[in-house]
Design an enzyme around this catalytic site. Structure first.
Site, short mmCIF file in Angstrom:
data_model
loop_
_atom_site.label_atom_id
_atom_site.label_comp_id
_atom_site.label_asym_id
_atom_site.label_seq_id
_atom_site.Cartn_x
_atom_site.Cartn_y
_atom_site.Cartn_z
N ASP A 71 0.84 -1.20 0.00
CA ASP A 71 0.00 0.00 0.00
C ASP A 71 0.87 1.25 0.00
O ASP A 71 2.08 1.18 0.27
CB ASP A 71 -0.99 0.00 1.17
N ASN A 138 -8.88 -1.10 12.71
CA ASN A 138 -10.29 -1.28 12.36
C ASN A 138 -10.49 -2.53 11.50
O ASN A 138 -11.53 -2.68 10.86
CB ASN A 138 -10.82 -0.04 11.62
N HIS A 140 -8.60 -3.38 8.90
CA HIS A 140 -8.20 -3.25 7.49
C HIS A 140 -6.98 -4.11 7.18
O HIS A 140 -6.19 -4.46 8.05
CB HIS A 140 -8.00 -1.78 7.09
N GLU A 145 -10.11 -0.49 3.59
CA GLU A 145 -10.84 -0.04 4.77
C GLU A 145 -12.22 -0.72 4.82
O GLU A 145 -12.77 -1.06 3.77
CB GLU A 145 -11.04 1.48 4.70
C1 GLP Z 1 -1.52 0.38 8.48
C2 GLP Z 1 -1.16 -0.13 7.08
C3 GLP Z 1 -1.15 -1.62 7.01
C4 GLP Z 1 -0.61 -2.18 8.31
C5 GLP Z 1 -1.65 -1.93 9.37
C6 GLP Z 1 -1.21 -2.32 10.76
O1 GLP Z 1 -2.42 1.41 8.43
N1 GLP Z 1 -1.98 0.38 6.03
O2 GLP Z 1 -0.41 -2.04 5.88
O3 GLP Z 1 -0.40 -3.57 8.16
O4 GLP Z 1 -2.10 -0.61 9.34
O5 GLP Z 1 -0.21 -1.46 11.23
P1 GLP Z 1 0.65 -1.73 12.54
O6 GLP Z 1 1.44 -2.96 12.26
O7 GLP Z 1 1.53 -0.51 12.67
O8 GLP Z 1 -0.30 -1.90 13.65
#
Ligand code: GLP
Length: 241
Positions: A71, A138, A140, A145
């Protein structure tokens, strides 16, 4: 009905990293030219550090792997400190000695064409062999989303206020309000998937992923086949270490 996913419990984030690195190493040994969908975010960083340690020790060779970006914030160039492409380069591509990559180009004049080009490159590689994913607060995946249907394509998405807030924390700065993300159709077609989850702050959402029925309202709950392994620590699972 397909048999469900496997859940591996680790005591803490470091043990998640060791277990995840073991599973990734197994896949690469079976297929050195593995195509890997690579999440950034905080959760997989210890895993990538553990992989780098094994590469440096000569225990693992990842040089023939292709790293596919998961992403990206819309409009950010690769030189922007907040660029997720940059983060993937620093944390995964460079330390692991990887030379083949697929970029989700969020600076393209036509983002829809950039998404089509990204999908075409993945198709040419024969699809994703292994997806390494984190869990959004959330539910995702990438920036799919809620709600995201299983056939949601690679596309531009609007970040929810919750995702904006969780992403600001990475940079201590505002982030763009839109992003490009690998589609749910790309993610769900991966031949193997590792969902890495750590910390008590993920306990509620992980509970919904694991115990509620699959729903587009929690995109990660759509990961439910035998190819899916959830590696989570005791804090995220809400169980004794
Ligand atoms: C982010 C990214 C994801 C990531 C997720 C979890 O917003 N878009 O690619 O895997 O949320 O993030 P974290 O590992 O910092 O909790």
């Amino acid at each position: 009905m397909r048999p469900g996913r496997t859940v591996r419990q680790a005591a803490d984030p470091q043990e998640v990293a060791t277990l995840a690195a073991d599973l990734i190493a197994e896949q690469v040994k079976a297929k050195p030219e593995l195509t890997v969908l690579v999440a950034t975010g905080s959760t997989p960083m210890l895993t990538y550090a553990e992989l780098a340690r094994r590469v440096q020790a000569g225990e693992l060779d990842l040089s023939r792997v292709t790293a596919v970006q998961l992403d990206e914030y819309l409009g950010l160039s690769e030189t922007d400190p907040r660029s997720l492409w940059n983060w993937m380069q620093r944390s995964f591509v460079e330390p692991l000695g990887i030379t083949r990559t697929v970029r989700l180009d969020a600076t393209a004049a036509d983002p829809r064409a950039a998404c089509a080009d990204y999908d075409a490159q993945i198709a040419q590689l024969g699809g994703i062999d292994l997806a390494i994913l984190g869990l959004g607060p959330n539910g995702h995946l990438g920036f799919n989303e809620p709600p995201s249907l299983p056939d949601a394509p690679t596309r531009v998405t609007d970040l929810t206020p919750e995702s904006q807030a969780s992403n600001r924390v990475y940079w201590n700065a505002e982030v763009p309000l839109q992003a490009l993300t690998a589609g749910m159709n790309v993610i769900l077609a991966a031949r193997a998937t590792l969902l890495l989850v750590t910390g008590a702050h993920k306990q509620d959402i992980l509970g919904r992923v694991l115990h509620a029925s699959s729903t587009p309202d929690v995109p990660a709950s759509l990961l439910n086949g035998p190819e899916v392994t959830v590696v989570a620590d005791a804090a995220a699972l809400g169980s004794p270490a």
